[in-house]
Design a protein around this motif. Structure first.
Motif, PDB file in Angstrom:
ATOM      1  N   LEU A   1       0.621 -14.663  16.137  1.00 33.11           N
ATOM      2  CA  LEU A   1       1.495 -13.636  15.335  1.00 33.11           C
ATOM      3  C   LEU A   1       1.091 -12.144  15.412  1.00 33.11           C
ATOM      4  CD1 LEU A   1       2.065 -16.131  12.091  1.00 33.11           C
ATOM      5  CD2 LEU A   1       3.542 -15.701  14.325  1.00 33.11           C
ATOM      6  N   VAL A   2       1.629 -11.296  15.545  1.00 27.69           N
ATOM      7  CA  VAL A   2       1.046  -9.899  15.739  1.00 27.69           C
ATOM      8  C   VAL A   2       1.805  -9.040  14.665  1.00 27.69           C
ATOM      9  CG1 VAL A   2       0.038  -9.995  17.925  1.00 27.69           C
ATOM     10  CG2 VAL A   2       2.882  -9.567  17.507  1.00 27.69           C
ATOM     11  N   THR A   3       1.089  -7.923  14.417  1.00 24.36           N
ATOM     12  CA  THR A   3       1.845  -6.792  13.859  1.00 24.36           C
ATOM     13  C   THR A   3       1.763  -5.745  14.972  1.00 24.36           C
ATOM     14  OG1 THR A   3       1.538  -7.275  11.469  1.00 24.36           O
ATOM     15  CG2 THR A   3       1.941  -4.930  12.081  1.00 24.36           C
ATOM     16  N   PHE A   4       3.048  -5.165  15.495  1.00 23.14           N
ATOM     17  CA  PHE A   4       2.995  -4.179  16.370  1.00 23.14           C
ATOM     18  C   PHE A   4       3.786  -3.050  16.069  1.00 23.14           C
ATOM     19  CE2 PHE A   4       6.698  -6.911  17.110  1.00 23.14           C
ATOM     20  CZ  PHE A   4       7.248  -6.056  17.789  1.00 23.14           C
ATOM     21  N   THR A   5       3.735  -1.941  16.862  1.00 21.86           N
ATOM     22  CA  THR A   5       4.524  -0.604  16.885  1.00 21.86           C
ATOM     23  C   THR A   5       5.209  -0.506  18.054  1.00 21.86           C
ATOM     24  OG1 THR A   5       3.233   0.271  15.155  1.00 21.86           O
ATOM     25  CG2 THR A   5       4.445   1.898  16.528  1.00 21.86           C
ATOM     26  N   HIS A   6       6.343  -0.346  18.329  1.00 23.60           N
ATOM     27  CA  HIS A   6       7.168  -0.097  19.308  1.00 23.60           C
ATOM     28  C   HIS A   6       8.198   0.884  19.279  1.00 23.60           C
ATOM     29  CE1 HIS A   6      10.150  -1.238  22.584  1.00 23.60           C
ATOM     30  NE2 HIS A   6       9.054  -1.060  23.436  1.00 23.60           N
ATOM     31  N   GLN A   7       8.364   1.937  19.952  1.00 23.78           N
ATOM     32  CA  GLN A   7       9.466   3.024  19.749  1.00 23.78           C
ATOM     33  C   GLN A   7       9.449   3.365  18.326  1.00 23.78           C
ATOM     34  OE1 GLN A   7      12.966   1.039  21.276  1.00 23.78           O
ATOM     35  NE2 GLN A   7      12.344   1.672  23.378  1.00 23.78           N
TER      36      GLN A   7
ATOM     37  N   MET B   1       4.323  -8.731   8.036  1.00 25.58           N
ATOM     38  CA  MET B   1       3.418  -9.691   8.084  1.00 25.58           C
ATOM     39  C   MET B   1       3.193 -10.327   6.719  1.00 25.58           C
ATOM     40  SD  MET B   1       1.951 -11.937  10.097  1.00 25.58           S
ATOM     41  CE  MET B   1       1.246 -11.345  11.808  1.00 25.58           C
ATOM     42  N   LEU B   2       2.801  -9.421   5.745  1.00 23.32           N
ATOM     43  CA  LEU B   2       2.764 -10.049   4.267  1.00 23.32           C
ATOM     44  C   LEU B   2       3.905 -10.649   4.078  1.00 23.32           C
ATOM     45  CD1 LEU B   2       0.503  -7.053   2.539  1.00 23.32           C
ATOM     46  CD2 LEU B   2      -0.250  -9.499   3.161  1.00 23.32           C
ATOM     47  N   ASP B   3       4.971 -10.306   3.988  1.00 26.21           N
ATOM     48  CA  ASP B   3       6.280 -10.992   3.428  1.00 26.21           C
ATOM     49  C   ASP B   3       6.457 -12.062   4.186  1.00 26.21           C
ATOM     50  OD1 ASP B   3       6.769  -8.927   1.700  1.00 26.21           O
ATOM     51  OD2 ASP B   3       8.004  -7.811   3.300  1.00 26.21           O
TER      52      ASP B   3
ATOM     53  N   PRO C   1      -3.347  -7.977  12.478  1.00 23.61           N
ATOM     54  CA  PRO C   1      -2.269  -8.686  11.935  1.00 23.61           C
ATOM     55  C   PRO C   1      -1.878  -8.408  10.717  1.00 23.61           C
ATOM     56  CG  PRO C   1      -4.022  -9.713  13.172  1.00 23.61           C
ATOM     57  CD  PRO C   1      -4.549  -8.543  13.104  1.00 23.61           C
ATOM     58  N   VAL C   2      -2.933  -8.155   9.708  1.00 26.77           N
ATOM     59  CA  VAL C   2      -2.379  -7.977   8.674  1.00 26.77           C
ATOM     60  C   VAL C   2      -2.926  -6.502   8.145  1.00 26.77           C
ATOM     61  CG1 VAL C   2      -2.828  -8.543   6.042  1.00 26.77           C
ATOM     62  CG2 VAL C   2      -2.757 -10.339   7.787  1.00 26.77           C
ATOM     63  N   PRO C   3      -2.024  -5.355   8.182  1.00 33.79           N
ATOM     64  CA  PRO C   3      -2.402  -4.307   8.378  1.00 33.79           C
ATOM     65  C   PRO C   3      -3.198  -3.864   6.991  1.00 33.79           C
ATOM     66  CG  PRO C   3      -0.193  -4.305   9.151  1.00 33.79           C
ATOM     67  CD  PRO C   3      -0.686  -5.579   8.497  1.00 33.79           C
ATOM     68  N   ARG C   4      -2.703  -3.929   5.905  1.00 30.61           N
ATOM     69  CA  ARG C   4      -3.335  -3.869   4.511  1.00 30.61           C
ATOM     70  C   ARG C   4      -3.515  -4.910   3.769  1.00 30.61           C
ATOM     71  NH1 ARG C   4      -3.698   1.193   2.010  1.00 30.61           N
ATOM     72  NH2 ARG C   4      -3.657   2.066   4.339  1.00 30.61           N
ATOM     73  N   PRO C   5      -4.485  -6.050   3.885  1.00 35.55           N
ATOM     74  CA  PRO C   5      -4.883  -7.034   3.247  1.00 35.55           C
ATOM     75  C   PRO C   5      -5.012  -6.568   1.895  1.00 35.55           C
ATOM     76  CG  PRO C   5      -6.786  -6.582   4.585  1.00 35.55           C
ATOM     77  CD  PRO C   5      -5.671  -5.699   4.912  1.00 35.55           C
TER      78      PRO C   5
END
Length: 285
Positions: A3-9, A35-37, A71-75
Motif C-alpha cells: 500500500l502506498v501514498t503517492f502524488t500524481h498530477q 491512508m489514515l481513513d 505510507p502514513v504521511p502524518r501518523p
C-alpha cells in the motif's frame, strides 16, 4: 499487498503497487482516498482493496511517474524503541534495558522514499539508523502478546535519522530525533499477511555503496508483539500509529572516524520481504 501514498498530477492519494505500477484507488466507491481513513476502516477496506486489484478496474500508473510519500504521511503517534539490539547496546557501552525504552519522533519529521534528508544548519552530526517499523491497524488497549499480531496493519522500512548532539540535550532524545526530514518511512506498507514472521528478516543499511549495518530482526530484545502489549497497557494505540523497532550495530556515531551523513550522499535501508527506502542527503535549504 503493498500500500502506498503517492502524488500524481498534483493529487495525493493512496493506492497499491503491483509490479512496476501503482493501482490508483480513485474510482472505487469503497476505497478512501487517504491512508489514515483506509486504515481506520480496517478489514473492510483491506478486502475492498483486494477486490479492486482483482477487478482490474483501477488506473495503472507507472511507478516511475509518481512521487511516493510516507505510507502514513502524518501518523498520530510515532514511537521508537531505543537499545533493542544487543550488538547496538554493546557498541554504545550501555546496559541492557530491563523494560522497553521508547521515545517520540514528532510527525512533522516524516518524509517518504526519495525525498531528501536535510543536514540541519545547526549541526553536522547527522546519523542514520535503519529499522523495521510497523503500523497499527486497529484502535486497541491492553493487547496481550498472543493477540498483538491482529492489531498490526503492516510493516515498512524506517530510517530513524538522528542529530546526535541535539539528541543528547535531554534524556528524552525527542528534539534530536525530530528535526524536519529525520523520519523517512517507506517505500510502502506491506500488509501483515505477507510477512509471516517479522522476527526473521535481514536488515541492511548502506551509505552510498558502503554497507554499514547488516543484521536480522530476530536479534531484537523486545519483539513487535511485546512492544504492542507493553505500549497498549499505557495508551490507546490507533490506526496509523507508527512504531519503529530499534536499530542494530553500525551507526555512524560509533565508527572511527565518525561516519556521519554528509550532503551528496545517499542512505539506503533494505529489509527482506519489504523493500528499500532510499534518501539523498542535502544541506538544509
Amino acid at each position: 499487498m503493498k500500500l502506498v501514498t503517492f502524488t500524481h498530477q498534483n493529487s495525493t492519494r493512496m493506492g497499491a503497487v503491483v509490479g512496476n505500477y501503482v493501482i490508483d484507488s480513485d474510482g472505487s466507491p469503497d476505497l478512501p482516498a487517504q491512508m489514515l481513513d483506509f486504515l481506520a476502516a480496517g478489514t473492510t477496506a483491506m478486502a475492498a482493496m483486494q477486490q479492486w486489484l482483482i477487478s482490474g478496474q483501477g488506473r495503472r500508473i507507472p511507478l516511475n511517474e509518481v512521487i511516493l510519500a510516507s505510507p502514513v504521511p502524518r501518523p498520530g503517534k510515532y514511537l521508537a524503541i531505543s537499545l533493542n539490539y544487543a550488538d547496538h547496546i554493546a557498541e554504545t557501552g550501555r546496559e541492557r534495558p530491563e523494560y522497553p525504552s521508547f521515545f517520540t519522533k514528532q510527525s512533522t519529521c516524516v518524509i517518504g522514499h526519495g525525498t531528501a534528508i536535510q543536514q540541519p544548519k545547526v549541526s553536522d552530526k547527522l546519523d542514520y539508523e535503519g529499522e523495521l517499523a510497523f503500523v497499527i491497524g486497529q484502535r486497541c488497549r491492553h493487547v496481550p502478546v498472543d493477540k498483538a499480531r491482529e492489531v498490526i496493519a503492516g510493516f515498512t522500512v524506517a530510517n530513524d535519522v538522528s542529530v546526535r548532539d541535539w539528541q543528547m540535550h535531554a534524556p528524552t532524545m525527542m528534539v534530536g530525533k525530530s528535526f524536519d526530514t529525520c523520519g523517512p518511512l517507506g517505500p510502502w506498507l506491506v500488509t501483515a499477511d505477507e510477512i509471516p514472521d517479522p522476527h526473521n528478516l535481514t536488515i541492511k543499511t548502506w551509505v552510498d555503496d558502503e554497507l554499514r549495518q547488516n543484521a536480522n530482526t530476530g536479534q531484537m530484545l523486545f519483539n513487535c508483539y511485546e512492544m504492542v502489549a507493553y505500549l497498549s497497557q499505557a495508551m490507546t494505540l490507533e490506526p496509523g500509529d507508527v512504531i519503529a523497532t530499534g536499530t542494530p550495530a553500525g551507526v555512524g556515531v560509533k565508527m572511527k572516524p565518525r561516519g556521519y551523513l554528509k550532503p551528496g550522499q545517499t542512505v539506503r535501508v533494505e529489509i527482506e520481504g519489504i523493500g528499500t527506502l532510499a534518501n539523498p542527503v542535502i544541506a538544509e535549504r
